[in-house]
Design an enzyme around this catalytic site. Structure first.
Site, PDB file in Angstrom:
ATOM      1  N   ASP A 112      59.409 -45.224 -57.060  1.00 19.27           N
ATOM      2  CA  ASP A 112      59.441 -44.259 -58.168  1.00 19.27           C
ATOM      3  C   ASP A 112      58.346 -44.491 -59.199  1.00 19.27           C
ATOM      4  O   ASP A 112      58.512 -44.203 -60.390  1.00 19.27           O
ATOM      5  CB  ASP A 112      60.823 -44.278 -58.873  1.00 19.27           C
TER       6      ASP A 112
ATOM      7  N   GLY B  21      62.046 -39.930 -52.841  1.00 24.35           N
ATOM      8  CA  GLY B  21      62.093 -38.709 -53.643  1.00 24.35           C
ATOM      9  C   GLY B  21      60.791 -38.671 -54.416  1.00 24.35           C
ATOM     10  O   GLY B  21      60.593 -39.466 -55.338  1.00 24.35           O
ATOM     11  N   HIS B  22      59.865 -37.829 -54.004  1.00 25.49           N
ATOM     12  CA  HIS B  22      58.537 -37.763 -54.626  1.00 25.49           C
ATOM     13  C   HIS B  22      58.410 -36.466 -55.404  1.00 25.49           C
ATOM     14  O   HIS B  22      58.485 -35.389 -54.837  1.00 25.49           O
ATOM     15  CB  HIS B  22      57.443 -37.878 -53.554  1.00 25.49           C
TER      16      HIS B  22
ATOM     17  N   LYS C  91      54.261 -41.908 -57.309  1.00 29.47           N
ATOM     18  CA  LYS C  91      53.373 -41.731 -56.145  1.00 29.47           C
ATOM     19  C   LYS C  91      53.166 -40.250 -55.831  1.00 29.47           C
ATOM     20  O   LYS C  91      52.067 -39.828 -55.515  1.00 29.47           O
ATOM     21  CB  LYS C  91      53.955 -42.454 -54.913  1.00 29.47           C
TER      22      LYS C  91
ATOM     23  N   GLN D 160      58.741 -45.653 -51.208  1.00 32.72           N
ATOM     24  CA  GLN D 160      59.281 -46.899 -51.795  1.00 32.72           C
ATOM     25  C   GLN D 160      58.149 -47.695 -52.461  1.00 32.72           C
ATOM     26  O   GLN D 160      57.223 -47.091 -52.965  1.00 32.72           O
ATOM     27  CB  GLN D 160      60.022 -47.742 -50.727  1.00 32.72           C
TER      28      GLN D 160
HETATM   29  P1  GDP Z   1      57.686 -41.494 -56.683  1.00 33.71           P
HETATM   30  O1  GDP Z   1      58.910 -41.744 -55.893  1.00 33.71           O
HETATM   31  O2  GDP Z   1      56.814 -42.683 -56.797  1.00 33.71           O
HETATM   32  O3  GDP Z   1      56.921 -40.285 -56.207  1.00 33.71           O
HETATM   33  O4  GDP Z   1      58.161 -41.159 -58.176  1.00 33.71           O
HETATM   34  P2  GDP Z   1      59.379 -40.175 -58.585  1.00 33.71           P
HETATM   35  O5  GDP Z   1      58.941 -38.778 -58.403  1.00 33.71           O
HETATM   36  O6  GDP Z   1      60.642 -40.604 -57.939  1.00 33.71           O
HETATM   37  O7  GDP Z   1      59.541 -40.547 -60.115  1.00 33.71           O
HETATM   38  C1  GDP Z   1      58.505 -40.397 -61.026  1.00 33.71           C
HETATM   39  C2  GDP Z   1      58.975 -39.490 -62.165  1.00 33.71           C
HETATM   40  O8  GDP Z   1      58.068 -39.576 -63.226  1.00 33.71           O
HETATM   41  C3  GDP Z   1      58.994 -38.016 -61.773  1.00 33.71           C
HETATM   42  O9  GDP Z   1      60.025 -37.375 -62.496  1.00 33.71           O
HETATM   43  C4  GDP Z   1      57.628 -37.514 -62.238  1.00 33.71           C
HETATM   44  O10 GDP Z   1      57.622 -36.113 -62.529  1.00 33.71           O
HETATM   45  C5  GDP Z   1      57.432 -38.319 -63.485  1.00 33.71           C
HETATM   46  N1  GDP Z   1      56.048 -38.656 -63.827  1.00 33.71           N
HETATM   47  C6  GDP Z   1      55.009 -39.003 -63.006  1.00 33.71           C
HETATM   48  N2  GDP Z   1      53.931 -39.356 -63.731  1.00 33.71           N
HETATM   49  C7  GDP Z   1      54.280 -39.238 -65.029  1.00 33.71           C
HETATM   50  C8  GDP Z   1      53.601 -39.507 -66.260  1.00 33.71           C
HETATM   51  O11 GDP Z   1      52.461 -39.935 -66.293  1.00 33.71           O
HETATM   52  N3  GDP Z   1      54.314 -39.295 -67.391  1.00 33.71           N
HETATM   53  C9  GDP Z   1      55.602 -38.855 -67.392  1.00 33.71           C
HETATM   54  N4  GDP Z   1      56.208 -38.672 -68.555  1.00 33.71           N
HETATM   55  N5  GDP Z   1      56.267 -38.599 -66.261  1.00 33.71           N
HETATM   56  C10 GDP Z   1      55.619 -38.812 -65.090  1.00 33.71           C
HETATM   57  P1  IMO Z   2      60.482 -43.528 -53.498  1.00 36.06           P
HETATM   58  O1  IMO Z   2      59.633 -43.213 -52.293  1.00 36.06           O
HETATM   59  C1  IMO Z   2      63.299 -46.242 -55.421  1.00 36.06           C
HETATM   60  C2  IMO Z   2      66.099 -48.370 -52.795  1.00 36.06           C
HETATM   61  C3  IMO Z   2      67.570 -48.010 -52.843  1.00 36.06           C
HETATM   62  C4  IMO Z   2      68.186 -49.361 -52.523  1.00 36.06           C
HETATM   63  C5  IMO Z   2      67.210 -49.945 -51.496  1.00 36.06           C
HETATM   64  C6  IMO Z   2      67.653 -49.780 -50.048  1.00 36.06           C
HETATM   65  O2  IMO Z   2      61.015 -42.319 -54.176  1.00 36.06           O
HETATM   66  O3  IMO Z   2      59.784 -44.473 -54.412  1.00 36.06           O
HETATM   67  P2  IMO Z   2      67.702 -47.662 -48.427  1.00 36.06           P
HETATM   68  O4  IMO Z   2      68.473 -46.378 -48.520  1.00 36.06           O
HETATM   69  O5  IMO Z   2      66.230 -47.476 -48.368  1.00 36.06           O
HETATM   70  O6  IMO Z   2      68.213 -48.554 -47.337  1.00 36.06           O
HETATM   71  O7  IMO Z   2      68.032 -48.441 -49.803  1.00 36.06           O
HETATM   72  O8  IMO Z   2      65.986 -49.261 -51.691  1.00 36.06           O
HETATM   73  N1  IMO Z   2      65.178 -47.238 -52.530  1.00 36.06           N
HETATM   74  C7  IMO Z   2      64.376 -46.688 -53.456  1.00 36.06           C
HETATM   75  N2  IMO Z   2      64.234 -46.949 -54.776  1.00 36.06           N
HETATM   76  N3  IMO Z   2      62.509 -45.327 -54.831  1.00 36.06           N
HETATM   77  C8  IMO Z   2      62.616 -45.054 -53.507  1.00 36.06           C
HETATM   78  O9  IMO Z   2      61.756 -44.239 -52.858  1.00 36.06           O
HETATM   79  C9  IMO Z   2      63.612 -45.722 -52.772  1.00 36.06           C
HETATM   80  N4  IMO Z   2      63.997 -45.704 -51.470  1.00 36.06           N
HETATM   81  C10 IMO Z   2      64.948 -46.634 -51.337  1.00 36.06           C
HETATM   82  O10 IMO Z   2      67.933 -47.553 -54.119  1.00 36.06           O
HETATM   83  O11 IMO Z   2      68.159 -50.185 -53.653  1.00 36.06           O
HETATM   84 MG    MG Z   3      60.984 -41.521 -56.043  1.00 35.35          MG
END
Ligand code: GDP
Ligand code: IMO
Ligand code: MG
Length: 423
Positions: free
Chosen positions: A12, A39-40, A15, A223
């Site tokens: 998270d 979840g991207h 990415k 991840q």
């Molecule tokens: P990922 O799994 O690495 O793709 O990240 P996620 O999408 O799960 O979580 C990142 C969250 O931060 C999302 O809600 C994005 O919309 C938000 N986000 C990404 N870059 C920025 C930033 O520079 N500032 C803020 N405020 N939010 C951001």
């Molecule tokens: P993105 O790509 C954050 C965490 C789960 C749990 C552990 C194992 O959005 O960054 P799993 O279901 O993979 O066997 O769970 O890994 N986890 C993540 N945490 N971002 C993710 O993906 C994750 N994918 C799995 O919360 O702790």
């Molecule tokens: Mg994510």
């Protein structure tokens, strides 16, 4: 040119946003590991998309998107994502492909993932319950079902029959749960087969030919480094290799073909699910950062645990991924703070540690040693050039570079594409 985007913390990191930004100069975006546990988030023109399986480059109509053999796919989850994109008039024909060698998640994988995690009791990992670990385990147990086998109904049924014999025994006799019917799964998966078969190709061959033709490829990691099965905070990890090394095995391209590895790091740290987290905020300050950063899981909606930036972790990520540069995200979340802390080492018992300890026992008892820097207390939105950033913001970024020994190449100051500064 092959560029890899990899998470340097516990996932998270942003990415999705970084990949969407970099994808504009690429031809192909390819996921190499993980599954619908990811979840991207990508936000463009105030519209928010959350991708679980579909690569984050899909919003550009001319980009090819690929799921490599290292990804595990729950067909129901994939088809629901495809159907949502179709509703948005986003076309996938001839530009979305999935690997013949990729492993499918079956209904028992999801159930067993949930039961097994619950049975761990206090040692629960807090998995996403998407059947990720159980699907990868079946691959190693030589019990998995690959897409190429799934496409042949006869072969699929035979493999499923063998697998169900074992799974149903376990479910019925040991877990005292419901059992699965071969006919019911076959019927359900027949519908999926029809919808999926048009996307299936030899993605390794496709990617290698694209490399030969000089195409630009972006490998999308899911991840993060500390969720890596080999280099993460084991056992509180996922079941794949998010690190850059996973690109070779997960896409079928050789290490000599990789040109750059970009590590994405949040300007602070978050973690969702269980496991050690030395810089975690233990008070209401954590609530504040969670609110400011909107830190709720994009897949499960769970509140993310928040803490200060941990330079020991990101430095280790730089080493195991061979990072070329860092993309620092969510800098804007720190705008209102007077002081910002960075963990520069740990204290374990009476000892000082300045590198990531592989021992879970040691890491889970590490107390962070902090360095404090002043906050900038200014809005960053609208700033397009590094030179226009407040001096104190630059100092924070410089300190991150010094401590992690990696140069920063991209800064994100908001969730939208345009809130990005290239260095
Ligand atoms: P990922 O799994 O690495 O793709 O990240 P996620 O999408 O799960 O979580 C990142 C969250 O931060 C999302 O809600 C994005 O919309 C938000 N986000 C990404 N870059 C920025 C930033 O520079 N500032 C803020 N405020 N939010 C951001
Ligand atoms: P993105 O790509 C954050 C965490 C789960 C749990 C552990 C194992 O959005 O960054 P799993 O279901 O993979 O066997 O769970 O890994 N986890 C993540 N945490 N971002 C993710 O993906 C994750 N994918 C799995 O919360 O702790
Ligand atoms: Mg994510």
């Amino acid at each position: 040119m092959v560029k890899v985007v990899v998470g340097t913390q516990w996932g998270d990191e942003g990415k999705g946003k970084v990949i969407d930004y970099l994808a504009k100069d690429c031809d192909i975006v390819a996921r190499y590991q993980g599954g619908a546990n990811a979840g991207h988030t990508v936000i463009t023109n105030n519209k928010k998309y959350i991708f679980h399986l579909i690569p984050s480059g899909i919003l550009y109509p001319d980009k090819i998107c690929i799921l490599g053999n290292g990804v595990v796919v729950d067909p129901a989850a994939l088809l629901s994502e495809i159907s949502n994109l179709k509703k948005e008039k986003i076309k996938l024909n001839k530009r979305f492909f999935i690997s013949e060698n990729l492993h499918l998640t079956l209904p028992y994988h999801k159930l067993l993932d949930q039961i097994e995690d619950k049975k761990r009791g206090r040692g629960k990992l807090g998995t996403t319950g998407r059947g990720i670990g159980t699907t990868y385990t079946d691959n190693y147990a030589r019990l998995g079902i690959r897409v190429v086998d799934f496409l042949n109904e006869k072969v699929f049924r035979e493999k499923l029959r063998v697998s169900l014999k074992l799974k149903n025994y376990l479910l019925k006799e040991y877990y005292e749960e419901k059992v699965y019917s071969l006919e019911k799964i076959s019927r359900e998966y027949r519908v999926y087969r029809k919808q999926i078969k048009g996307y299936v190709i030899d993605t390794s061959l496709y990617l290698n030919q694209a490399i030969r033709k000089g195409k630009n490829i972006l490998a999308e990691g899911a991840q993060g480094t500390f969720l890596d099965i080999d280099f993460g905070t084991y056992p509180y990890v996922t079941a794949s290799n998010p690190i850059a090394g996973g690109v070779c095995t997960g896409l079928g391209i050789g290490p000599t073909k990789i040109d750059k590895v970009i590590g994405v790091a949040k300007a602070y740290t978050t973690r969702v699910g269980k496991g050690p987290f030395p810089t975690e905020f233990k008070d209401e300050f954590g609530e504040k950062i969670r609110r400011l950063g909107n830190e709720f899981g994009a897949t499960t909606g769970r509140p993310r645990r928040c803490g200060w930036f941990d330079a020991v972790l990101v430095k280790q990520a730089a080493i195991v991924n061979g990072l070329s540069s860092l993309a620092v995200t969510k800098l804007d979340v720190l705008n209102s703070l007077d002081k910002i802390k960075i963990a520069v080492g740990y204290r374990y018992q009476r000892r000082k540690i300045n590198r990531f300890p592989n021992s879970f026992e040691v890491f889970s008892h590490c107390q962070p040693i902090y360095e404090e820097v002043p906050g900038w207390r200014r809005e960053l939105s609208g700033i397009k050039n590094y030179r226009d950033l407040p001096k104190k913001t630059k100092n924070y970024l410089k300190r991150i570079e010094e401590l992690t020994e990696v140069k920063i190449s991209l800064i994100s100051t908001g969730p939208q594409r345009q809130d990005t500064i290239l260095l």
